[in-house]
Design a protein around this motif. Structure first.
Motif, PDB file in Angstrom:
ATOM      1  N   GLN A  57       1.016  -1.089   0.022  1.00 46.56           N
ATOM      2  CA  GLN A  57      -0.222   0.206  -0.093  1.00 46.56           C
ATOM      3  C   GLN A  57       0.775   1.211   0.034  1.00 46.56           C
ATOM      4  N   TYR A  58       2.020   1.214   0.668  1.00 44.16           N
ATOM      5  CA  TYR A  58       2.776   2.401   1.039  1.00 44.16           C
ATOM      6  C   TYR A  58       3.611   2.522  -0.248  1.00 44.16           C
ATOM      7  N   THR A  59       3.981   1.711  -1.055  1.00 44.71           N
ATOM      8  CA  THR A  59       4.756   1.881  -2.105  1.00 44.71           C
ATOM      9  C   THR A  59       3.924   2.148  -3.689  1.00 44.71           C
ATOM     10  N   GLY A  60       2.725   1.611  -3.353  1.00 44.80           N
ATOM     11  CA  GLY A  60       1.976   1.439  -4.627  1.00 44.80           C
ATOM     12  C   GLY A  60       2.419   0.347  -5.683  1.00 44.80           C
ATOM     13  N   GLU A  61       2.966  -0.781  -4.784  1.00 40.33           N
ATOM     14  CA  GLU A  61       3.607  -1.705  -5.602  1.00 40.33           C
ATOM     15  C   GLU A  61       4.582  -1.642  -6.497  1.00 40.33           C
ATOM     16  N   GLN A  62       5.202  -0.549  -6.241  1.00 46.12           N
ATOM     17  CA  GLN A  62       6.253  -0.093  -7.075  1.00 46.12           C
ATOM     18  C   GLN A  62       7.757  -0.436  -6.453  1.00 46.12           C
ATOM     19  N   LEU A  63       7.990  -1.844  -6.247  1.00 49.56           N
ATOM     20  CA  LEU A  63       9.095  -2.449  -5.399  1.00 49.56           C
ATOM     21  C   LEU A  63      10.259  -2.435  -6.177  1.00 49.56           C
ATOM     22  N   LYS A  64      11.298  -1.703  -6.005  1.00 51.21           N
ATOM     23  CA  LYS A  64      12.523  -1.794  -7.035  1.00 51.21           C
ATOM     24  C   LYS A  64      13.582  -2.559  -6.415  1.00 51.21           C
ATOM     25  N   ASP A  65      13.693  -2.843  -5.479  1.00 47.52           N
ATOM     26  CA  ASP A  65      14.745  -3.856  -4.685  1.00 47.52           C
ATOM     27  C   ASP A  65      14.098  -5.145  -4.341  1.00 47.52           C
ATOM     28  N   ASP A  66      14.982  -5.998  -4.035  1.00 47.90           N
ATOM     29  CA  ASP A  66      14.714  -7.496  -3.490  1.00 47.90           C
ATOM     30  C   ASP A  66      14.176  -7.188  -2.008  1.00 47.90           C
TER      31      ASP A  66
END
Length: 194
Positions: free
Chosen positions: A172-181
């Motif tokens: 929710q915090y990132t908007g599912e835009q996770l850039k790292d493992d």
């Protein structure tokens, strides 16, 4: 009655990081299963020696936090090789950090370097949270990091479905835009009195 557990974070991305990850996995398996080394500080020393022998370039390194849960003695024994995301423990509304220092495993680490080992009692209701920096450094649309404070808050105030709650909150915090493992492991001590 003993359960060994480790969490590791390798430098970089892509093929070189994948190769380093496989090295860690296979070497830990060999140290634990074939050499039968069990004490955390000795395990990290053996891992360091094996890494030193393969002569990687100076830009290759990794962190690793290794812990042994002893369900007979009700203790947790652990050592740290440069893993700066220190695990958290919650019990009865109190939050503790498993403080342990130690250097990253890298080609520039001297072969004779020794790791410190720590031991603490395990209480019946202890809940452990292990994680890598990808979790705390994940950013929202404004570029602000998720931070350890959010992990602490959720560990303190969530007693059911804790891991799924943390993952949901992070997404929710990132908007599912996770850039790292990201690696997050949640462990509950549910031992029963005999």
């Amino acid at each position: 009655g003993r359960l060994g557990f480790y969490i590791s974070d390798v430098v970089g991305h892509g093929v070189s990081a994948s190769i380093l990850t496989m090295f860690v996995r296979q070497t830990m398996r060999s140290i634990l299963e074939e050499e039968k080394i069990r004490e955390p500080a000795q395990v990290l020393g053996a891992l360091r020696d094996r890494f030193y022998e393969i002569q990687m370039d100076d830009g290759q390194y990794f962190s690793l936090f290794y812990a042994v849960f002893d369900t007979i003695k009700n203790t947790l024994t652990y050592a740290n090789a440069g893993h700066h995301c220190l695990p958290m423990v919650e019990c009865a509304g109190e939050l503790e950090t498993l403080y342990a220092t130690g250097r990253l495993i890298s080609p520039v680490l001297l072969k004779g370097y020794t790791y410190e080992q720590h031991c603490r009692p395990m209480r019946k209701a202890d809940r452990f949270l292990f994680f890598t920096d990808g979790a705390v450094e994940a950013k929202n649309a404004l570029g602000m990091e998720y931070g350890e404070e959010n992990l602490r808050r959720l560990l303190l105030h969530t007693t059911k479905n804790t891991l799924s709650t943390i993952v949901h909150d992070l997404r929710q915090y990132t908007g599912e835009q996770l850039k790292d493992d990201i690696a997050i492991v949640y462990v509950e001590n549910q031992r029963r009195k005999v």
